[in-house]
Design a protein around this motif. Structure first.
Motif, PDB file in Angstrom:
ATOM      1  N   ILE A  72       0.805  -1.226   0.000  1.00 47.15           N
ATOM      2  CA  ILE A  72       0.000   0.000   0.000  1.00 47.15           C
ATOM      3  C   ILE A  72       0.838   1.276   0.000  1.00 47.15           C
ATOM      4  O   ILE A  72       0.288   2.375   0.060  1.00 47.15           O
ATOM      5  CB  ILE A  72      -0.988   0.010   1.188  1.00 47.15           C
ATOM      6  N   ASP A  73       2.168   1.141  -0.077  1.00 44.06           N
ATOM      7  CA  ASP A  73       3.019   2.336  -0.112  1.00 44.06           C
ATOM      8  C   ASP A  73       3.861   2.377  -1.382  1.00 44.06           C
ATOM      9  O   ASP A  73       4.975   2.914  -1.391  1.00 44.06           O
ATOM     10  CB  ASP A  73       3.915   2.402   1.122  1.00 44.06           C
ATOM     11  N   SER A  74       3.337   1.848  -2.473  1.00 37.49           N
ATOM     12  CA  SER A  74       4.097   1.773  -3.725  1.00 37.49           C
ATOM     13  C   SER A  74       4.470   3.138  -4.278  1.00 37.49           C
ATOM     14  O   SER A  74       5.400   3.251  -5.086  1.00 37.49           O
ATOM     15  CB  SER A  74       3.296   0.991  -4.772  1.00 37.49           C
ATOM     16  N   LEU A  75       3.756   4.191  -3.858  1.00 31.38           N
ATOM     17  CA  LEU A  75       4.069   5.532  -4.347  1.00 31.38           C
ATOM     18  C   LEU A  75       5.483   5.971  -3.976  1.00 31.38           C
ATOM     19  O   LEU A  75       6.037   6.877  -4.588  1.00 31.38           O
ATOM     20  CB  LEU A  75       3.064   6.535  -3.788  1.00 31.38           C
ATOM     21  N   PHE A  76       6.088   5.324  -2.981  1.00 33.07           N
ATOM     22  CA  PHE A  76       7.413   5.726  -2.509  1.00 33.07           C
ATOM     23  C   PHE A  76       8.520   4.799  -2.972  1.00 33.07           C
ATOM     24  O   PHE A  76       9.629   4.862  -2.470  1.00 33.07           O
ATOM     25  CB  PHE A  76       7.430   5.791  -0.980  1.00 33.07           C
ATOM     26  N   GLY A  77       8.241   3.913  -3.886  1.00 32.83           N
ATOM     27  CA  GLY A  77       9.273   3.004  -4.321  1.00 32.83           C
ATOM     28  C   GLY A  77       9.401   1.807  -3.404  1.00 32.83           C
ATOM     29  O   GLY A  77       8.429   1.352  -2.811  1.00 32.83           O
ATOM     30  N   ASN A  78      10.624   1.306  -3.240  1.00 30.51           N
ATOM     31  CA  ASN A  78      10.809   0.003  -2.608  1.00 30.51           C
ATOM     32  C   ASN A  78      11.646   0.032  -1.337  1.00 30.51           C
ATOM     33  O   ASN A  78      12.230  -0.972  -0.963  1.00 30.51           O
ATOM     34  CB  ASN A  78      11.456  -0.954  -3.618  1.00 30.51           C
ATOM     35  N   SER A  79      11.750   1.175  -0.685  1.00 32.22           N
ATOM     36  CA  SER A  79      12.502   1.202   0.576  1.00 32.22           C
ATOM     37  C   SER A  79      11.708   0.495   1.667  1.00 32.22           C
ATOM     38  O   SER A  79      10.483   0.383   1.613  1.00 32.22           O
ATOM     39  CB  SER A  79      12.794   2.642   0.975  1.00 32.22           C
ATOM     40  N   SER A  80      12.410   0.019   2.680  1.00 31.83           N
ATOM     41  CA  SER A  80      11.786  -0.770   3.733  1.00 31.83           C
ATOM     42  C   SER A  80      10.966   0.105   4.674  1.00 31.83           C
ATOM     43  O   SER A  80      11.127   1.323   4.726  1.00 31.83           O
ATOM     44  CB  SER A  80      12.857  -1.522   4.530  1.00 31.83           C
ATOM     45  N   ILE A  94      -2.784   5.968   8.749  1.00 28.72           N
ATOM     46  CA  ILE A  94      -1.554   5.232   9.017  1.00 28.72           C
ATOM     47  C   ILE A  94      -0.356   6.165   8.875  1.00 28.72           C
ATOM     48  O   ILE A  94      -0.281   6.946   7.921  1.00 28.72           O
ATOM     49  CB  ILE A  94      -1.389   4.054   8.042  1.00 28.72           C
ATOM     50  N   PHE A  95       0.576   6.084   9.806  1.00 30.63           N
ATOM     51  CA  PHE A  95       1.866   6.762   9.716  1.00 30.63           C
ATOM     52  C   PHE A  95       2.929   5.696   9.428  1.00 30.63           C
ATOM     53  O   PHE A  95       2.914   4.625  10.048  1.00 30.63           O
ATOM     54  CB  PHE A  95       2.219   7.467  11.019  1.00 30.63           C
ATOM     55  N   ILE A  96       3.848   5.975   8.514  1.00 28.74           N
ATOM     56  CA  ILE A  96       4.919   5.023   8.230  1.00 28.74           C
ATOM     57  C   ILE A  96       6.261   5.742   8.210  1.00 28.74           C
ATOM     58  O   ILE A  96       6.351   6.914   7.849  1.00 28.74           O
ATOM     59  CB  ILE A  96       4.730   4.272   6.897  1.00 28.74           C
ATOM     60  N   LEU A  97       7.288   4.999   8.612  1.00 29.75           N
ATOM     61  CA  LEU A  97       8.673   5.461   8.514  1.00 29.75           C
ATOM     62  C   LEU A  97       9.343   4.655   7.407  1.00 29.75           C
ATOM     63  O   LEU A  97       9.615   3.462   7.561  1.00 29.75           O
ATOM     64  CB  LEU A  97       9.394   5.258   9.841  1.00 29.75           C
ATOM     65  N   LYS A  98       9.527   5.302   6.253  1.00 28.87           N
ATOM     66  CA  LYS A  98      10.188   4.651   5.115  1.00 28.87           C
ATOM     67  C   LYS A  98      11.695   4.790   5.302  1.00 28.87           C
ATOM     68  O   LYS A  98      12.245   5.889   5.248  1.00 28.87           O
ATOM     69  CB  LYS A  98       9.755   5.301   3.802  1.00 28.87           C
ATOM     70  N   LYS A  99      12.352   3.674   5.520  1.00 29.15           N
ATOM     71  CA  LYS A  99      13.768   3.702   5.881  1.00 29.15           C
ATOM     72  C   LYS A  99      14.674   3.459   4.677  1.00 29.15           C
ATOM     73  O   LYS A  99      14.345   2.703   3.768  1.00 29.15           O
ATOM     74  CB  LYS A  99      14.059   2.654   6.951  1.00 29.15           C
ATOM     75  N   TYR A 100      15.815   4.116   4.733  1.00 32.55           N
ATOM     76  CA  TYR A 100      16.898   3.888   3.795  1.00 32.55           C
ATOM     77  C   TYR A 100      18.108   3.502   4.638  1.00 32.55           C
ATOM     78  O   TYR A 100      18.794   4.366   5.187  1.00 32.55           O
ATOM     79  CB  TYR A 100      17.164   5.135   2.958  1.00 32.55           C
ATOM     80  N   TYR A 101      18.310   2.232   4.797  1.00 37.96           N
ATOM     81  CA  TYR A 101      19.268   1.627   5.700  1.00 37.96           C
ATOM     82  C   TYR A 101      18.831   1.854   7.142  1.00 37.96           C
ATOM     83  O   TYR A 101      17.866   1.240   7.585  1.00 37.96           O
ATOM     84  CB  TYR A 101      20.695   2.112   5.440  1.00 37.96           C
ATOM     85  N   GLU A 102      19.447   2.801   7.908  1.00 36.71           N
ATOM     86  CA  GLU A 102      19.144   2.896   9.330  1.00 36.71           C
ATOM     87  C   GLU A 102      18.077   3.934   9.661  1.00 36.71           C
ATOM     88  O   GLU A 102      17.537   3.927  10.763  1.00 36.71           O
ATOM     89  CB  GLU A 102      20.419   3.229  10.110  1.00 36.71           C
ATOM     90  N   ALA A 103      17.790   4.871   8.785  1.00 35.83           N
ATOM     91  CA  ALA A 103      16.843   5.940   9.092  1.00 35.83           C
ATOM     92  C   ALA A 103      16.093   6.308   7.811  1.00 35.83           C
ATOM     93  O   ALA A 103      16.440   5.855   6.709  1.00 35.83           O
ATOM     94  CB  ALA A 103      17.563   7.161   9.669  1.00 35.83           C
ATOM     95  N   GLY A 104      15.042   7.145   7.951  1.00 35.87           N
ATOM     96  CA  GLY A 104      14.255   7.488   6.777  1.00 35.87           C
ATOM     97  C   GLY A 104      13.343   8.666   7.034  1.00 35.87           C
ATOM     98  O   GLY A 104      13.601   9.509   7.901  1.00 35.87           O
ATOM     99  N   TYR A 105      12.210   8.678   6.325  1.00 33.32           N
ATOM    100  CA  TYR A 105      11.315   9.833   6.368  1.00 33.32           C
ATOM    101  C   TYR A 105       9.896   9.391   6.681  1.00 33.32           C
ATOM    102  O   TYR A 105       9.512   8.235   6.467  1.00 33.32           O
ATOM    103  CB  TYR A 105      11.387  10.597   5.045  1.00 33.32           C
ATOM    104  N   LEU A 106       9.110  10.347   7.189  1.00 35.00           N
ATOM    105  CA  LEU A 106       7.801  10.060   7.756  1.00 35.00           C
ATOM    106  C   LEU A 106       6.696  10.490   6.797  1.00 35.00           C
ATOM    107  O   LEU A 106       6.742  11.584   6.223  1.00 35.00           O
ATOM    108  CB  LEU A 106       7.669  10.807   9.092  1.00 35.00           C
ATOM    109  N   TYR A 107       5.676   9.601   6.656  1.00 36.37           N
ATOM    110  CA  TYR A 107       4.548   9.871   5.770  1.00 36.37           C
ATOM    111  C   TYR A 107       3.246   9.470   6.469  1.00 36.37           C
ATOM    112  O   TYR A 107       3.249   8.647   7.383  1.00 36.37           O
ATOM    113  CB  TYR A 107       4.683   9.097   4.456  1.00 36.37           C
TER     114      TYR A 107
END
Length: 444
Positions: A72-80, A94-107
């Motif tokens: 359900i978060d395909s709009l942001f690509g494939n980060s974990s 829903i709030f999600i933290l899209k991570k790029y290795y150890e940290a990421g951004y909030l949506y």
């Protein structure tokens, strides 16, 4: 005759719960590491990272108990997705933290992922973790992560009261040139209170009772992933690399938690069932459970055979345990598994607390095809009620769950639950340290 009965009881006491992997049912997402998990009814959400090339990492949802999945978060690509939070009153938010290795951004989404809004972070830097205040919907707390003067990881604690438009630095002591690592939690009984554990040229543990405006630095120097209890005031848990500790006084003094794991066990995840108060922790030796009053960790059968998760680093918080109805769910290094180790059948006959343990004779006896078994316990504890044949083989598990002190009754229906031949059977109750066995006769 007494010798035979004693021998049989001793034989039954040696019977342990089967620990084969088939006690755990595979739910789905077999190519995914599961970092975060929540189950509500038939719906499952899972924050994942692809095992191979990160091509499918993200937040997945199933509305049919894992039979099919949608990302359900395909709009942001494939980060974990390392952390997500679902509104208790509105599962579309829903709030999600899209991570790029150890940290990421909030949506954030308010329509189950059809569209997403970006939430600003301090200095537009990536964040390691976040909490949404249960008191104020636009009040968020985050730990951001950046590099210091000498390339060291520096984590800082910030707060916003307007949904991420403005951020205020709120905590903690430390020197950027030495790096800084932090973990935090909000008090579940009094959400005005926040706890932060950290390290920067030395460990620290600090508490704010006014939502981060001022802080009290406590004498214990303890670094770990922080969790608070739903039921016990001032009870805090710290999950360290190879150690579980807790405090009953808000962090002034700490105690080790003991259990059936070895001294080399590595702990990944921690969870408390807010309905039953039972605690769970996931390690490389399996999934363990404990009461939150008299803490002693016991292995859930078969979990030692599940694929072991390997976190990116051991300061990250993994939230991949969830309970729902009759099942415990856990994320692994290759998908989601569940077991019906607990059942939540509410069959207490009344709310009076008995004075002593008792296992009653089943009625009717002999029986065909059903009979009722009643028992009572003066203490809250994990309780098991199992049926065995004359050779000591387990033929049915009627109860295997944490229960409050009280009187209970359950029906054993051979026609509905299992096919048994005529003969003598035994049923055994275990409640805390109490054990009793009684005989019953089935006539077909």
């Amino acid at each position: 005759m007494k010798i035979k009965i004693i021998s049989f009881c001793m034989f039954l006491s040696l019977i342990t719960t089967t620990t084969k992997a088939q006690e755990w049912e595979f739910v789905g997402l077999d190519s995914m590491i599961i970092y975060a998990l929540e189950v509500r009814g038939d719906t499952i959400w899972a924050g994942t990272r692809d095992l191979s090339i990160n091509a499918k990492s993200g937040l997945y949802k199933s509305v049919n108990q894992g039979q099919s999945w949608v990302k359900i978060d395909s709009l942001f690509g494939n980060s974990s997705v390392g952390t997500f939070l679902i509104d208790k009153n509105n599962s579309s938010k829903i709030f999600i933290l899209k991570k790029y290795y150890e940290a990421g951004y909030l949506y954030k989404t308010t329509n189950s992922g059809l569209s997403w809004d970006s939430i600003g972070t301090p200095f537009n830097t990536p964040i390691k973790d976040f909490i949404i205040s249960p008191l104020y919907p636009d009040e968020y707390y985050v730990i951001n992560q950046m590099r210091g003067h000498e390339g060291e990881v520096v984590q800082l604690f910030f707060k916003t009261t307007n949904g991420g438009n403005e951020w205020l630095y709120k905590c903690c002591p430390g020197q950027q040139e030495h790096g800084m690592v932090m973990n935090f939690a909000i008090d579940k009984i009094n959400p005005n209170t926040i706890y932060v554990s950290g390290a920067s040229a030395g460990e620290f543990f600090t508490r704010s009772i006014n939502r981060g405006d001022t802080w009290d630095y406590l004498p214990g120097l303890e670094l770990g992933r922080v969790f608070t209890d739903y039921f016990l005031q001032d009870r805090i848990y710290l999950v360290r690399y190879q150690e579980l500790i807790y405090t009953n006084d808000g962090g002034l003094t700490w105690q080790n938690m003991e259990g059936e794991f070895s001294s080399s066990a590595i702990f990944f995840s921690f969870y408390q069932d807010e309905r039953t108060s039972v605690l769970y922790t996931l390690s490389d030796e399996g999934l363990f459970y404990s009461e939150n009053t008299n803490i002693f960790w016991r292995l859930i059968p078969g979990s030692e055979n599940l694929p072991v998760i390997q976190p990116i680093n051991y300061s990250s918080t993994i939230r991949n345990i969830s309970t729902n109805n009759n099942f415990i769910y856990t994320g692994s290094a290759s998908g989601i598994y569940r077991t019906d180790f607990i059942t939540r059948v509410d069959d207490r006959t009344n709310d009076l607390i008995p004075a002593e343990f008792q296992l009653a004779q089943n009625y009717p006896n002999p029986f065909n095809p059903s009979t009722k078994i009643s028992w009572q316990s003066p203490v809250s504890s994990w309780q098991t009620l199992k049926v065995y044949d004359v050779l000591g083989n387990e033929v049915a598990t009627l109860v295997d769950e944490y229960r409050e002190a009280g009187k209970y009754e359950i029906e054993f229906n051979v026609g509905q639950t299992i096919s048994l031949s005529s003969g003598v059977y035994f049923y055994r109750l275990r409640a805390g340290n109490f054990t009793d066995i009684k005989k019953m006769i089935l006539i077909r």
